[in-house]
Design a protein around this motif. Structure first.
Motif, PDB file in Angstrom:
ATOM      1  N   LEU A   1     -10.087 -11.674  10.503  1.00 47.72           N
ATOM      2  CA  LEU A   1      -8.721 -11.225  10.268  1.00 47.72           C
ATOM      3  C   LEU A   1      -8.721  -9.947   9.437  1.00 47.72           C
ATOM      4  CD1 LEU A   1      -6.963 -14.610   9.356  1.00 47.72           C
ATOM      5  CD2 LEU A   1      -7.090 -13.480  11.585  1.00 47.72           C
ATOM      6  N   HIS A   2      -7.752  -9.087   9.741  1.00 46.18           N
ATOM      7  CA  HIS A   2      -7.550  -7.872   8.956  1.00 46.18           C
ATOM      8  C   HIS A   2      -6.090  -7.785   8.552  1.00 46.18           C
ATOM      9  CE1 HIS A   2      -7.514  -3.741   7.593  1.00 46.18           C
ATOM     10  NE2 HIS A   2      -6.577  -3.455   8.477  1.00 46.18           N
ATOM     11  N   GLU A   3      -5.847  -7.798   7.267  1.00 45.68           N
ATOM     12  CA  GLU A   3      -4.485  -7.700   6.728  1.00 45.68           C
ATOM     13  C   GLU A   3      -4.125  -6.234   6.555  1.00 45.68           C
ATOM     14  OE1 GLU A   3      -1.042  -9.654   5.301  1.00 45.68           O
ATOM     15  OE2 GLU A   3      -2.928 -10.775   5.474  1.00 45.68           O
ATOM     16  N   HIS A   4      -3.016  -5.807   7.181  1.00 43.89           N
ATOM     17  CA  HIS A   4      -2.581  -4.424   7.032  1.00 43.89           C
ATOM     18  C   HIS A   4      -2.067  -4.179   5.617  1.00 43.89           C
ATOM     19  CE1 HIS A   4      -2.064  -2.915  11.396  1.00 43.89           C
ATOM     20  NE2 HIS A   4      -2.963  -3.888  11.372  1.00 43.89           N
ATOM     21  N   LEU A   5      -2.539  -3.112   5.018  1.00 40.66           N
ATOM     22  CA  LEU A   5      -2.042  -2.717   3.708  1.00 40.66           C
ATOM     23  C   LEU A   5      -0.751  -1.923   3.872  1.00 40.66           C
ATOM     24  CD1 LEU A   5      -5.450  -1.640   2.122  1.00 40.66           C
ATOM     25  CD2 LEU A   5      -4.300  -3.862   1.974  1.00 40.66           C
ATOM     26  N   GLY A   6      -0.119  -1.610   2.775  1.00 44.00           N
ATOM     27  CA  GLY A   6       1.188  -0.961   2.819  1.00 44.00           C
ATOM     28  C   GLY A   6       1.237   0.286   3.658  1.00 44.00           C
ATOM     29  N   ASP A   7       0.219   1.156   3.518  1.00 43.61           N
ATOM     30  CA  ASP A   7       0.253   2.417   4.256  1.00 43.61           C
ATOM     31  C   ASP A   7      -0.148   2.246   5.719  1.00 43.61           C
ATOM     32  OD1 ASP A   7      -2.357   1.767   3.717  1.00 43.61           O
ATOM     33  OD2 ASP A   7      -2.988   3.800   3.204  1.00 43.61           O
ATOM     34  N   GLU A   8      -0.638   1.042   6.096  1.00 45.45           N
ATOM     35  CA  GLU A   8      -0.980   0.773   7.489  1.00 45.45           C
ATOM     36  C   GLU A   8       0.174   0.158   8.268  1.00 45.45           C
ATOM     37  OE1 GLU A   8      -5.280  -0.729   8.187  1.00 45.45           O
ATOM     38  OE2 GLU A   8      -4.650  -1.622   6.298  1.00 45.45           O
ATOM     39  N   LEU A   9       1.143  -0.410   7.552  1.00 45.56           N
ATOM     40  CA  LEU A   9       2.209  -1.147   8.215  1.00 45.56           C
ATOM     41  C   LEU A   9       3.095  -0.218   9.033  1.00 45.56           C
ATOM     42  CD1 LEU A   9       3.355  -3.641   5.426  1.00 45.56           C
ATOM     43  CD2 LEU A   9       2.208  -4.221   7.569  1.00 45.56           C
ATOM     44  N   ALA A  10       3.481  -0.684  10.213  1.00 46.90           N
ATOM     45  CA  ALA A  10       4.453   0.034  11.024  1.00 46.90           C
ATOM     46  C   ALA A  10       5.810   0.007  10.319  1.00 46.90           C
ATOM     47  CB  ALA A  10       4.563  -0.603  12.406  1.00 46.90           C
ATOM     48  N   HIS A  11       6.673   0.924  10.731  1.00 43.33           N
ATOM     49  CA  HIS A  11       7.955   1.070  10.028  1.00 43.33           C
ATOM     50  C   HIS A  11       8.824  -0.182  10.126  1.00 43.33           C
ATOM     51  CE1 HIS A  11       8.717   2.292  14.213  1.00 43.33           C
ATOM     52  NE2 HIS A  11       9.956   1.890  14.024  1.00 43.33           N
ATOM     53  N   TYR A  12       8.567  -1.030  11.133  1.00 40.07           N
ATOM     54  CA  TYR A  12       9.399  -2.217  11.338  1.00 40.07           C
ATOM     55  C   TYR A  12       8.796  -3.478  10.712  1.00 40.07           C
ATOM     56  CZ  TYR A  12       5.873  -2.625  15.000  1.00 40.07           C
ATOM     57  OH  TYR A  12       4.676  -2.669  15.686  1.00 40.07           O
ATOM     58  N   SER A  13       7.596  -3.377  10.173  1.00 45.71           N
ATOM     59  CA  SER A  13       6.828  -4.579   9.854  1.00 45.71           C
ATOM     60  C   SER A  13       6.948  -4.996   8.385  1.00 45.71           C
ATOM     61  CB  SER A  13       5.346  -4.360  10.196  1.00 45.71           C
ATOM     62  OG  SER A  13       4.578  -5.482   9.839  1.00 45.71           O
ATOM     63  N   LYS A  14       7.156  -6.284   8.172  1.00 47.26           N
ATOM     64  CA  LYS A  14       7.086  -6.890   6.849  1.00 47.26           C
ATOM     65  C   LYS A  14       5.640  -7.252   6.520  1.00 47.26           C
ATOM     66  CE  LYS A  14       8.698 -11.084   4.391  1.00 47.26           C
ATOM     67  NZ  LYS A  14       9.596 -12.270   4.514  1.00 47.26           N
ATOM     68  N   ARG A  15       4.928  -7.709   7.546  1.00 49.85           N
ATOM     69  CA  ARG A  15       3.509  -8.049   7.387  1.00 49.85           C
ATOM     70  C   ARG A  15       2.871  -8.039   8.770  1.00 49.85           C
ATOM     71  NH1 ARG A  15       0.888 -13.952   6.654  1.00 49.85           N
ATOM     72  NH2 ARG A  15      -1.257 -13.354   6.160  1.00 49.85           N
ATOM     73  N   THR A  16       1.663  -7.513   8.859  1.00 42.91           N
ATOM     74  CA  THR A  16       0.920  -7.513  10.115  1.00 42.91           C
ATOM     75  C   THR A  16      -0.516  -7.908   9.847  1.00 42.91           C
ATOM     76  OG1 THR A  16       2.292  -5.800  11.149  1.00 42.91           O
ATOM     77  CG2 THR A  16       0.085  -6.115  12.052  1.00 42.91           C
TER      78      THR A  16
END
Length: 496
Positions: free
Chosen positions: A270-285
């Motif tokens: 698993l890879h948790e997206h950090l803040g600067d990786e998140l898409a503009h619509y995403s709360k968590r990815t």
């Protein structure tokens, strides 16, 4: 998993009819691929099993098949017109185009001044070991300067109607998700579903990638298996906000699905997206990463898209996209959990994980250890002697019988040992061999015993089974999932 290179898999796919380059006789079309006789079966099996497990076998899911061409405002509302871009640079010399954020990680061509201009290919991010220089010029030709980065929209443009003008401009969809969002109210009214529920879709998407590559891993035309799972944000589940709890459930379910059908858990993480990786619509990815030959890369993503999409489409269309909460007597814009997997990447991962090279009696055996449900061909019927008409006729009869339930191939184009190796290499789990004992030998006055030999791919064990019992045996092996060892224990072992 054996340490298999991408070149080996590409060669196997071409040789055995899994994947061909599109328009190959004309020099090929960049990063577009055609699926051959075995590839289309493997691809269809992946989609069929995914749909069965995540749609048919759940009571909180329905399906959809939305149009590829949509109203252009859909892509304005979703943010794709303004945000679906990559930074691009061009080489002033060879005119090749690269993603600006990837140029520094690519292997690069260098004409080393310390060795009188000799040409070297150097690993991405590493300096030349002779002169110590790092890449500053084009990674492809090693001679041209790169332009300043500029944004490049990844959507393919096209025109609807007979006139190519701005009023007729539309796009080939870059994802399948928006077709689900714009149909949310239609599905709600037609099915009367209550939250939480999901809408699933499998379909083609198109992205004008700047630097596609790594075989079918990143291409310009691909297929997605996608779910939008709608959750009431006011509900709580397991003591947490419902969207967060469902997000974790979907992460676990998706990871378990890939493991169930053959991926080694050691090759998935698993890879948790950090803040600067998140898409503009995403709360968590959270991404599922697979250990591809080029390193850890995304196999699929599971995103919490919140209520962004439904609110955007409601705003741009003027239509209400809510669900009425009878208990609270209020209209709710659901949050959305989105598990999104690429068919092509899944197929590549299953191929890589199934590939083995083994030594058998001093010879190399290449085998694809596919899960039986994924295997393109389930059963191969092979005659021991193709010059005996009665053996050939019995083989064809068995193929016609068995293929009513399982895709079955008849092959008499080589000696039996080579036929076995051929089926091993394409992942066929079971071979049925018809021999002289099956049909008898009238010249010697010997009657046939009406039995055939079943050979199992992974163990290469063989058992002797009456032809009348084949449907029962393969029903246990292929439909019920009964282990080979359990089935084989009920029949005499065949030597060979």
């Amino acid at each position: 998993m054996s340490a298999v290179s991408m070149d080996v898999i590409v060669s196997l796919c071409k040789r055995r009819g899994f994947v061909f380059q599109s328009s190959e006789i004309y020099g090929g079309t960049g990063s577009c691929w055609d699926y051959g006789p075995l590839g289309v079966e493997l691809r269809n099996n992946i989609k069929r099993i995914w749909w069965r497990d995540f749609v048919h076998q759940r009571d909180d899911m329905v399906g959809l098949d939305a149009s590829i061409l949509m109203h252009p405002t859909v892509w304005k509302a979703s943010g794709h017109v303004d945000n679906f871009t990559d930074p691009m640079v061009d080489c002033r010399e060879c005119k090749r185009r690269f993603r600006a954020d990837q140029a520094g990680t690519m292997d690069w061509t260098h004409y080393c001044p310390a060795t009188k201009g000799n040409k070297f290919t150097i690993k991405g991010g590493e300096p030349c070991k002779h002169c110590g220089d790092r890449r500053t010029l084009c990674p492809e030709c090693g001679k041209g300067e790169l332009t300043a980065p500029r944004q490049f929209n990844l959507m393919f443009k096209t025109f609807m109607g007979p006139v190519e003008e701005d009023a007729a401009l539309t796009y080939l969809r870059p994802e399948t998700a928006q077709g689900i969002f714009v149909n949310f109210d239609n599905v709600l009214q037609a099915t009367r579903r209550k939250l939480p529920f999901g809408i699933a879709q499998i379909g083609k998407a198109f992205r004008n990638e700047i630097t596609p590559g790594n075989f079918i891993f990143r291409s310009r035309e691909f297929e997605q298996m996608e779910i939008e799972f709608f959750v009431n944000p006011h509900d709580r589940l397991e003591g947490r906000p419902a969207d967060e709890a469902w997000h974790d459930r979907w992460i676990a379910d998706c990871q378990a699905w890939f493991t169930r059908y053959g991926l080694d858990p050691a090759n998935v993480k698993l890879h948790e997206h950090l803040g600067d990786e998140l898409a503009h619509y995403s709360k968590r990815t959270v991404d599922l990463l697979y250990r591809f030959p080029m390193g850890w890369n995304e196999l699929m993503g599971i995103a919490n898209r919140t209520d962004f999409d439904l609110k955007q489409h409601a705003k741009f269309s003027g239509k209400s996209l809510t669900w009425f909460d009878e208990e609270r007597k209020e209209h709710v814009v659901p949050f959305v959990i989105e598990p999104s997997a690429g068919v092509d990447r899944a197929l590549l991962a299953f191929l890589l994980d199934a590939y083995r090279e083994e030594e058998v009696r001093g010879d190399k055996r290449v085998v694809l250890r596919f899960h039986p449900e994924l295997a393109p061909i389930k059963i191969a019927v092979l005659p021991l002697l193709k010059k005996r008409p009665e053996i050939v006729a019995a083989g064809h009869d068995l193929r016609h019988r068995l293929t009513r339930r399982w895709l079955t191939l008849y092959d008499d184009t080589a000696a039996i040992g080579r036929l076995y190796r051929r089926q091993d290499e394409v992942g066929t789990p079971y071979c049925v061999t018809v021999d002289v004992k099956t049909v008898g030998d009238p010249e010697k006055g010997e009657a046939g015993d009406g039995k055939v030999t079943i050979r199992e791919r992974d163990t290469m064990q063989q058992i002797r089974v009456p032809t009348a019992e084949l449907e029962h045996v393969f029903g246990r092996l292929l439909d019920a999932g009964t282990p080979w060892s359990e089935v084989a224990a009920g029949y005499p072992r065949a030597e060979g």
